[in-house]
Design a protein around this motif. Structure first.
Motif, PDB file in Angstrom:
ATOM      1  N   ALA A   1       0.830  -1.212   0.000  1.00  0.00           N
ATOM      2  CA  ALA A   1       0.000   0.000   0.000  1.00  0.00           C
ATOM      3  C   ALA A   1       0.861   1.257   0.000  1.00  0.00           C
ATOM      4  O   ALA A   1       0.519   2.245  -0.663  1.00  0.00           O
ATOM      5  CB  ALA A   1      -0.935  -0.016   1.204  1.00  0.00           C
TER       6      ALA A   1
ATOM      7  N   TRP B   1      -7.291   4.951   4.100  1.00  0.00           N
ATOM      8  CA  TRP B   1      -6.742   4.026   3.108  1.00  0.00           C
ATOM      9  C   TRP B   1      -7.677   3.854   1.925  1.00  0.00           C
ATOM     10  O   TRP B   1      -7.225   3.751   0.772  1.00  0.00           O
ATOM     11  CB  TRP B   1      -6.377   2.698   3.765  1.00  0.00           C
TER      12      TRP B   1
ATOM     13  N   LYS C   1      -7.094   6.784  -0.345  1.00  0.00           N
ATOM     14  CA  LYS C   1      -5.870   6.638  -1.156  1.00  0.00           C
ATOM     15  C   LYS C   1      -6.148   5.773  -2.392  1.00  0.00           C
ATOM     16  O   LYS C   1      -5.675   6.072  -3.481  1.00  0.00           O
ATOM     17  CB  LYS C   1      -4.748   6.009  -0.326  1.00  0.00           C
TER      18      LYS C   1
ATOM     19  N   GLN D   1      -4.127  -1.084  -0.677  1.00  0.00           N
ATOM     20  CA  GLN D   1      -4.680   0.020   0.100  1.00  0.00           C
ATOM     21  C   GLN D   1      -6.106  -0.302   0.549  1.00  0.00           C
ATOM     22  O   GLN D   1      -6.477  -0.057   1.701  1.00  0.00           O
ATOM     23  CB  GLN D   1      -4.648   1.318  -0.712  1.00  0.00           C
TER      24      GLN D   1
END
Length: 176
Positions: free
Chosen positions: A106, A137, A140, A114
């Motif tokens: 990630a 996350w 992202k 991620q």
């Protein structure tokens, strides 16, 4: 370089939409590339063993190839090792170890890793449940247009987990 070309020929035989998959031929080309220490080819051989494509399914052999690719910091191999630990394939199921591997991938912007980091935080597997960290996350991953991340963000908003419940915001994420 030749290793990239050899790996790409392997990918063509492995995943092609134009050719019928020929996993044995893919393996032949991946092996040629691994003779030059090509990390993606090493990972791809791991995938063949993990899925039992053209070879007997063997998670321990898959792990061996993934670890070779990880020596070169290959994020796909890091992710794949995380999956083995998350699912308990060939190893004892261990969410903390899965998280360790998913985080490595990630942090190199591997979008699916991620999402998996977010998921482990979302459901408190191997870590303390933390919806805000899950959201971080997932966001992202959405920067790379990962549909599962968008769906998971919608679920957080729809349920009010870690954020104020907001059905309009949930719908916005579902329609992206």
């Amino acid at each position: 370089n030749h290793a990239n070309a050899q790996n790409n020929v392997g990918v063509l035989y492995h995943y092609s939409q134009w050719l019928r998959p020929d996993y044995k031929e893919a393996m032949k080309w991946y092996l040629k590339a691994t003779e030059q220490n090509h990390a993606s080819a090493q990972n791809n051989i791991g995938v063949l063993y993990s899925k039992g494509c053209g070879v007997e399914q063997d998670y321990k052999e898959a792990m061996k190839w993934y670890l070779k690719a990880v020596e070169q910091n290959n994020s796909s191999a890091q992710y794949n090792i995380g999956v083995l630990y998350e699912k308990g394939y060939g190893v004892e199921q261990d969410y903390k170890e899965a998280m360790r591997w998913f985080l490595q991938a990630a942090e190199q912007n591997h979008a699916t890793a991620q999402v998996n980091v977010g998921f482990l935080y979302d459901y408190g597997r191997g870590v303390k449940q933390d919806y805000k960290e899950a959201m971080k996350w997932y966001l992202k991953a959405t920067e790379q247009n990962h549909a599962n991340a968008q769906f998971n963000i919608a679920a957080l908003y729809g349920n009010g987990y870690g954020v104020k419940r907001d059905h309009k915001e949930a719908m916005k994420w579902l329609l992206k």
